[in-house]
Design an enzyme around this catalytic site. Structure first.
Site, mmCIF file in Angstrom:
data_model
loop_
_atom_site.group_PDB
_atom_site.id
_atom_site.type_symbol
_atom_site.label_atom_id
_atom_site.label_comp_id
_atom_site.label_asym_id
_atom_site.label_seq_id
_atom_site.Cartn_x
_atom_site.Cartn_y
_atom_site.Cartn_z
ATOM 1 C CE1 TYR A 1 26.590 35.403 45.224
ATOM 2 C CE2 TYR A 1 24.829 35.109 43.633
ATOM 3 C CZ TYR A 1 26.038 34.714 44.158
ATOM 4 O OH TYR A 1 26.685 33.635 43.632
ATOM 5 C CG LEU B 1 31.708 36.627 30.499
ATOM 6 C CD1 LEU B 1 30.755 37.817 30.458
ATOM 7 C CD2 LEU B 1 32.092 36.206 29.085
ATOM 8 N N GLY B 2 35.509 35.346 33.308
ATOM 9 C CA GLY B 2 36.621 35.726 34.185
ATOM 10 C C GLY B 2 36.317 37.021 34.917
ATOM 11 N NE ARG B 3 35.510 36.354 40.559
ATOM 12 C CZ ARG B 3 34.497 36.152 41.408
ATOM 13 N NH1 ARG B 3 33.564 37.056 41.538
ATOM 14 N NH2 ARG B 3 34.430 35.037 42.119
ATOM 15 C CG PHE C 1 40.811 40.112 33.116
ATOM 16 C CD1 PHE C 1 41.352 41.319 33.529
ATOM 17 C CD2 PHE C 1 41.573 39.256 32.346
ATOM 18 C CE1 PHE C 1 42.655 41.658 33.180
ATOM 19 C CE2 PHE C 1 42.879 39.587 31.989
ATOM 20 C CZ PHE C 1 43.413 40.788 32.414
HETATM 21 N N1 LIG Z 1 28.836 29.897 43.422
HETATM 22 C C1 LIG Z 1 29.721 30.851 43.557
HETATM 23 O O1 LIG Z 1 30.548 30.829 44.473
HETATM 24 C C2 LIG Z 1 29.730 31.986 42.594
HETATM 25 C C3 LIG Z 1 30.809 32.885 42.566
HETATM 26 C C4 LIG Z 1 30.774 33.932 41.647
HETATM 27 C C5 LIG Z 1 29.692 34.060 40.785
HETATM 28 N N2 LIG Z 1 28.644 33.194 40.846
HETATM 29 C C6 LIG Z 1 27.476 33.304 39.962
HETATM 30 O O2 LIG Z 1 27.929 33.270 38.633
HETATM 31 C C7 LIG Z 1 27.462 34.407 37.922
HETATM 32 C C8 LIG Z 1 28.457 34.796 36.856
HETATM 33 O O3 LIG Z 1 29.709 35.141 37.412
HETATM 34 P P1 LIG Z 1 30.188 36.648 37.552
HETATM 35 O O4 LIG Z 1 29.057 37.538 37.266
HETATM 36 O O5 LIG Z 1 30.874 36.747 38.856
HETATM 37 O O6 LIG Z 1 31.335 36.756 36.456
HETATM 38 P P2 LIG Z 1 31.314 36.737 34.854
HETATM 39 O O7 LIG Z 1 30.027 36.246 34.337
HETATM 40 O O8 LIG Z 1 32.556 36.050 34.435
HETATM 41 O O9 LIG Z 1 31.508 38.294 34.517
HETATM 42 C C9 LIG Z 1 30.599 39.272 34.915
HETATM 43 C C10 LIG Z 1 31.202 40.627 34.589
HETATM 44 O O10 LIG Z 1 31.380 40.733 33.171
HETATM 45 C C11 LIG Z 1 30.698 41.875 32.675
HETATM 46 N N3 LIG Z 1 30.134 41.504 31.364
HETATM 47 C C12 LIG Z 1 29.127 40.640 31.110
HETATM 48 N N4 LIG Z 1 28.912 40.521 29.794
HETATM 49 C C13 LIG Z 1 29.807 41.345 29.192
HETATM 50 C C14 LIG Z 1 30.077 41.667 27.844
HETATM 51 N N5 LIG Z 1 29.403 41.098 26.847
HETATM 52 N N6 LIG Z 1 31.067 42.570 27.574
HETATM 53 C C15 LIG Z 1 31.767 43.149 28.590
HETATM 54 N N7 LIG Z 1 31.567 42.871 29.895
HETATM 55 C C16 LIG Z 1 30.588 41.973 30.190
HETATM 56 C C17 LIG Z 1 29.641 42.211 33.699
HETATM 57 O O11 LIG Z 1 29.369 43.581 33.617
HETATM 58 P P3 LIG Z 1 28.029 44.261 34.219
HETATM 59 O O12 LIG Z 1 27.906 43.751 35.622
HETATM 60 O O13 LIG Z 1 28.342 45.698 34.163
HETATM 61 O O14 LIG Z 1 26.881 43.876 33.380
HETATM 62 C C18 LIG Z 1 30.330 41.798 35.002
HETATM 63 O O15 LIG Z 1 31.158 42.841 35.458
HETATM 64 C C19 LIG Z 1 27.243 35.460 39.019
HETATM 65 O O16 LIG Z 1 26.369 36.490 38.584
HETATM 66 C C20 LIG Z 1 26.690 34.612 40.139
HETATM 67 O O17 LIG Z 1 25.304 34.392 39.946
HETATM 68 C C21 LIG Z 1 28.666 32.143 41.726
#
Ligand SMILES: NC(=O)c1ccc[n+]([C@@H]2O[C@H](COP(=O)([O-])OP(=O)(O)OC[C@H]3O[C@@H](n4cnc5c(N)ncnc54)[C@H](OP(=O)(O)O)[C@@H]3O)[C@@H](O)[C@H]2O)c1
Length: 330
Positions: A57, A207-209, A211
């Protein structure tokens, strides 16, 4: 205050929600270190103990940032980090995924330095490396446990056969994979195996990234260095179909006085107390909203309504493009 959950059988115990830190350094638009650090501090106040980062990251920046945020607070945190992901480096070159035992040892030393700590609580292999037998990889990771540099072991996106082989070398505490209301590919093979072996699941992208919250644009509206510009689910007709799925989730949430993020995270929490979702955010406002999911009780009727209108079969497009999907071990 968040409650705790036990993951695996080696003694790992973490807050029922973890904080995904990836977006604080990469992939989801403008970053703001001050707000990110304030978010980590607020998370500690709210009872979060699990903080998820990786060598990849940034690359590297996120571990440094998390280390800065946790300085003086290290004993309150369970730091999970990862090695072995293909990375685009800042000089434009690419570092291929590399899980050779000697490289694992080097990466862990570098991660410890960046995090400013003498131990990593959870060490994951970030992607299964077809060039190195998993027994050798986990053997190296187990050596680091023996030396006290690592406490618990995990794999990311590993399939059934790999998890079985790895667990036979040294017990895994966790597997981390994408798991959410709209991405349920684990239900058929991996999740039953984790339960058979007594391994916890850390579910990423709940949160589906972003979405599923409704605020994400079409792929072509993001710059190339934003993950969403390459996300097949945000492209063309897929975006339109998936917008309907997200709208259904939003409607179910609104009927229950919840935000879509809270309903999506609560759904993951309701899939079993051996699962911990790690929603990602770089801002305190979203963190506080998302934390509310831990207090949500979903009844059978709501869970059934979600199954009917928001499930993988209704979602258009794979979760990764072909290049990234090739790294998923299924
Ligand atoms: N092992 C792997 O291969 C892998 C792959 C992907 C992710 N991960 C880990 O999993 C974690 C979570 O996944 P992710 O961050 O990719 O996706 P996620 O948690 O599904 O979504 C994150 C996104 O949602 C937004 N968000 C968060 N809370 C919100 C809310 N209440 N209302 C509106 N938007 C909101 C964030 O915005 P902001 O950023 O603007 O706050 C960000 O753009 C990552 O941070 C990482 O540590 C691991």
């Amino acid at each position: 205050m968040l409650k705790t959950r036990k993951l695996g059988r080696q003694g790992l115990e973490v807050s029922e929600l973890g904080l995904g830190c990836m977006g604080m350094s990469q992939w989801y638009g403008r970053t703001d270190d001050r707000e990110s650090i304030a978010t980590v501090h607020r998370a500690l106040e709210l009872g979060y103990t699990l903080f998820d980062t990786a060598e990849a990251y940034g690359p590297y920046d996120n571990e440094i940032l998390l280390g800065r945020a946790l300085a003086g607070r290290r004993d309150r945190a369970v730091i999970a980090t990862k090695f072995g992901f293909p990375m685009k480096l800042k000089d434009g070159t690419t570092a291929e995924a590399d899980s050779r035992p000697e490289h694992v040892v080097e990466v862990v030393e570098a991660s410890l330095r960046r995090l400013g700590t003498d131990h990593i609580d959870v060490l994951y292999q970030h992607r299964v490396d077809p060039k190195v037998p998993i027994e050798e990889v986990v053997g190296a990771m187990a050596g680091l446990v023996e030396q006290g540099k690592v406490r618990y072991l995990g794999l990311c996106e590993a399939g059934v056969a790999t998890v079985r082989r790895a667990h036979a070398v040294h017990p895994l505490s966790v597997v981390q994979s994408e798991f959410s209301v709209w991405e349920r590919n684990l239900e058929d093979g991996v999740l039953p195996l984790l339960r058979e072996l007594g391994i916890g699941l850390v579910g990423f992208c709940p949160l589906g990234r972003g979405f599923l919250t409704g605020g994400v644009l079409r792929a072509e509206e993001y710059p190339d260095d934003d993950f969403r510009s390459h996300d097949p689910r945000l492209q063309g007709a897929n975006y339109d179909q998936n917008t309907a799925v997200a709208a259904a989730l939003r409607a179910l949430a609104a009927e229950r006085g919840l935000t879509p993020a809270q309903l999506a995270i609560a759904w993951v929490l309701h899939q079993g107390d051996d699962i911990v979702p790690i929603p990602g955010t770089k801002r305190r406002s979203y963190l506080e909203e998302n934390t509310g999911a831990a207090d949500v009780a979903l009844d059978a009727e709501t869970l059934a309504a979600i199954d009917l209108s928001v499930r993988t079969e209704l979602v258009a497009g794979p979760r990764y493009n072909d290049r990234m999907m090739a790294y998923i071990d299924r």
